[in-house]
Scaffold this motif. Structure first.
Motif, PDB file in Angstrom:
ATOM      1  N   LYS A   1      62.896  57.676  -1.153  1.00 32.30           N
ATOM      2  CA  LYS A   1      61.718  56.803  -1.124  1.00 32.30           C
ATOM      3  C   LYS A   1      60.986  56.850   0.212  1.00 32.30           C
ATOM      4  O   LYS A   1      60.222  55.949   0.533  1.00 32.30           O
ATOM      5  N   SER A   2      61.304  57.840   1.058  1.00 32.90           N
ATOM      6  CA  SER A   2      60.455  58.046   2.233  1.00 32.90           C
ATOM      7  C   SER A   2      60.116  59.530   2.280  1.00 32.90           C
ATOM      8  O   SER A   2      60.884  60.362   1.799  1.00 32.90           O
ATOM      9  N   PRO A   3      58.952  59.890   2.828  1.00 35.02           N
ATOM     10  CA  PRO A   3      58.459  61.247   2.612  1.00 35.02           C
ATOM     11  C   PRO A   3      59.359  62.316   3.218  1.00 35.02           C
ATOM     12  O   PRO A   3      59.799  62.196   4.361  1.00 35.02           O
ATOM     13  N   GLY A   4      59.639  63.356   2.446  1.00 33.63           N
ATOM     14  CA  GLY A   4      60.326  64.529   2.971  1.00 33.63           C
ATOM     15  C   GLY A   4      59.306  65.380   3.715  1.00 33.63           C
ATOM     16  O   GLY A   4      58.134  65.439   3.334  1.00 33.63           O
ATOM     17  N   VAL A   5      59.742  66.022   4.804  1.00 32.02           N
ATOM     18  CA  VAL A   5      58.811  66.791   5.633  1.00 32.02           C
ATOM     19  C   VAL A   5      59.150  68.275   5.590  1.00 32.02           C
ATOM     20  O   VAL A   5      60.299  68.673   5.809  1.00 32.02           O
ATOM     21  N   CYS A   6      58.133  69.079   5.251  1.00 32.59           N
ATOM     22  CA  CYS A   6      58.278  70.535   5.261  1.00 32.59           C
ATOM     23  C   CYS A   6      57.352  71.099   6.323  1.00 32.59           C
ATOM     24  O   CYS A   6      56.206  70.676   6.437  1.00 32.59           O
ATOM     25  N   LEU A   7      57.862  72.041   7.097  1.00 32.14           N
ATOM     26  CA  LEU A   7      57.092  72.621   8.203  1.00 32.14           C
ATOM     27  C   LEU A   7      56.946  74.125   7.985  1.00 32.14           C
ATOM     28  O   LEU A   7      57.948  74.823   7.787  1.00 32.14           O
ATOM     29  N   THR A   8      55.704  74.616   8.016  1.00 31.60           N
ATOM     30  CA  THR A   8      55.481  76.052   7.802  1.00 31.60           C
ATOM     31  C   THR A   8      54.501  76.615   8.830  1.00 31.60           C
ATOM     32  O   THR A   8      53.773  75.883   9.493  1.00 31.60           O
TER      33      THR A   8
END
Ligand code: ADP
Ligand code: TZD
Ligand code: MG
Length: 583
Positions: A81-88
């Protein structure tokens, strides 16, 4: 970071100012808001962002392909319920991650895709920068919100806006564009700290209107044959106790959508999943909780649902525009599921009348006959294995370990597993979701292991597995307790397809026959096992789940066991001019 701003001719320091930069501000902003993990693929211009995040105590999980990192972030968001973070990185890395961002938005999973980008001056004049692309413009139609930060002093606001956009209202994907130059921008550290924003109450409760609650209760009271449908929005809401209390107090039979399985146990006496077609057809009032009337529910109309007008719908959803999307909703209940369910519970009072024994009795009779029929299929010990004899084993594995997480994709491998494997706890079943997308497998499995620390069982069609299979290296590298079972039937849907042309090439749906996916993981130090019988499968999966060692089991399935497109073959358009033997 500190810098000597001025020195006397004698070399003495007269003014020393603490400095910070874009890299550190991004990390500080994420940490301030409770983000602990970044799912990432390194490269220009964000390599140092990952390194520094690790140095600052964050967990940085590096993948082999951005789509898998993105899927990991998306499911981390749904689970927590909290945003997952993806880094590219920019352009190609960004585009690889974009598929996962779009899928997250479609599924209402909160995630933030952060991509490095090239310099605005060059991109806007299209002068051909390294990996140049107008990423913000491309991301916009595929996500809930998209932001770009140009000044280090705005990083705090940019991260805060991204977090709030991802989790408030209907959750979804958010894009955050960080030009390379921004990361290197320097500013005074105190001002930097003051520029950060801690997001207060990022997903505020949305209380339903009392009149809407009364209207819903009136419709429910008037029902003779009520039904509750629980969707993945209900599982996401983490209102598990109240949802269970509502279902039990109401006495109304329920069916769970795929990822809502286990929100109440599948073996709960009110679960009508084994009589699904009966309850869809015969119910007169349907209360949807966090599920949409999309293709997965044949849009709430047609043969499955009975004659038009034979049903009234109550719809609980946080998104007002979801109401009447496919059919008329008699009682729209707009608000967050926790607040809506609590309000309904309060409004039901102490004299609630449960549905008649005639309705529940007829459902139970149907359930029993369907379960008996299924038991005959599951009882077979076929060799080569068909789907049911293999899935019986995996059903028992989950029964013995109800807190394990099940990841599932494929066609037959998905549809049959969904029907056979009972779930016992909320948010334990992760699958292809609203799009029926292949490729979520290893990303979801990795994030599930990282976020929950529980063992993960990933049941994968051999085709489905191929979309993210290289991440078995990631699983081994981080030594994650993941057991992948590849249902290897030599192909997509079936392994016995034929070439309808001159026969030179293989069939379009076939793969290398007798392939050994178990050998892949051995190359990275994991455990690989090839199994051909239910007993061998049981031994291998139990060992993997108990040891927690990264394991890949190649389960040999009869190439003739599956059906075209699993349970949704009816969605295939057919050529009127088909050659004999074509699907
Ligand atoms: P399923 O595929 O399981 O049927 P869907 O993804 O179609 O589920 O529907 C999920 C619904 O849940 C979405 O319409 C979304 O707006 C809604 N939703 C998500 N979180 C909440 C929440 N906290 N409160 C209310 N509705 C929510
Ligand atoms: N590409 C993407 C991204 N998503 C898809 N859903 C598809 C292609 C089409 N597709 C399906 O819908 S299921 C499937 C594909 C390629 C694979 C089915 O084969 P499998 O499972 O080996 O995974 P079974 O057990 O052989 O049916
Ligand atoms: Mg297959």
């Amino acid at each position: 970071m500190s810098a000597t701003l001025e020195q006397t001719p004698g070399g003495q320091t007269v003014d020393e100012t603490e400095l910070t930069d874009g890299f550190h501000l991004v990390i500080d902003a994420l940490k301030l808001n409770g983000v602990k993990t970044i799912y990432n693929v390194p490269g220009i211009p964000i390599t140092d962002l990952g390194r520094l995040a690790q140095a600052e105590g964050m967990r940085v999980i590096s993948f082999r392909h951005e789509q898998n990192a993105g899927n990991a972030a998306a499911i981390a968001g749904w689970l927590t319920k909290s945003p997952g973070v993806c880094l590219t990185v920019s352009a190609p890395g960004f585009l690889n991650g974009l598929v996962a961002l779009a899928n997250a938005t479609t599924n209402c999973f909160p995630m933030i895709l952060i991509s490095g980008s090239s310099e605005r001056e060059i991109v806007d004049l299209q002068q051909g920068d390294y990996e140049e692309m107008d990423q913000l413009a491309i991301a916009k139609p595929l996500c809930k919100a998209a932001f770009r930060v140009l000044h280090a002093a705005d990083i705090g606001i940019g991260v805060a806006r991204a977090i709030r956009a991802a989790v408030s209202g209907r959750p979804g994907g958010v894009y955050l564009d960080l030009p390379g130059k921004l990361l290197g921008q320097v500013m005074e550290a105190g001002a930097g700290r003051r520029s950060l924003v801690k997001v207060i109450d990022p997903a505020p409760a949305q209380i339903p209107a009392p009149s809407a609650v009364d209207r819903a209760l009136d419709v429910l009271r008037g029902a003779l044959r009520p039904l509750i449908i629980l969707g993945k929005g209900a599982a996401y809401a983490q209102a598990d106790n109240d949802i269970r209390a509502l279902v039990e107090k109401s006495g109304i039979p329920f069916i769970p959508m795929s990822m809502a399985k286990g929100l109440l146990p599948d073996l709960h006496p009110q679960c009508a999943a084994a009589a699904r077609s009966t309850v869809l057809l015969e119910s007169d009032v349907v209360m949807m909780i966090g599920a949409r009337l999309n293709w997965l529910l044949s849009h709430g109309k047609g043969r499955q649902w009975g004659p038009p007008g034979s049903k009234k719908f109550i719809h609980i959803d946080i998104e007002p525009r979801e109401m009447d999307s496919n059919v008329e909703i008699a009682a729209p209940l707009v608000g967050d599921i926790g607040s809506c369910v609590a309000a309904l519970l309060r409004g039901m009072g102490d004299d609630w009348k449960q549905p008649s024994a005639e309705w529940t009795g007829s459902i139970n009779a149907k359930k029993e006959s369907n379960i008996a029929r299924m038991a005959t299929r599951l009882g077979k010990n076929s060799v080569p294995m068909d789907y049911h004899s293999a899935l019986r084993v995996l059903r028992d594995v989950i029964k013995d370990r109800p807190d394990a997480i099940l990841v599932n994709e494929g066609a037959n491998t998905l549809d049959q597993a969904r029907g056979v494997i009972d779930m016992y706890q909320p948010r334990k079943r992760l699958d292809v979701g609203t799009w029926g997308v292949m490729g979520i497998g290893m990303g979801f499995a990795i994030a599930a292991a990282i976020e929950t620390g529980k063992p993960v069982l990933a049941i994968e069609g051999d085709s489905a597995f191929g979309f993210s299979g290289m991440e078995v290296e990631t699983i081994c590298r981080y030594n994650l307790p993941i057991c992948v079972v590849v249902f290897n039937n030599d192909g997509i849907y079936r392994g016995d397809g034929v070439n309808l042309g001159d026969g030179t090439d293989p069939a379009t749906t076939g793969f290398v026959k007798g392939a050994r996916y178990d050998k892949m993981i051995e190359g990275f130090g994991g455990v690989g096992v090839n199994v051909t019988t239910p007993d061998e499968l049981k031994l291998a999966v139990d060992a993997a789940m108990d040891s927690g060692k990264p394991t890949l089991i190649n389960a040999v399935i009869d190439p003739a066991a599956g059906t075209e497109s699993g349970n949704i073959g009816n969605l295939n358009p057919k050529s009127a001019l088909s050659k004999k033997g074509a699907a």
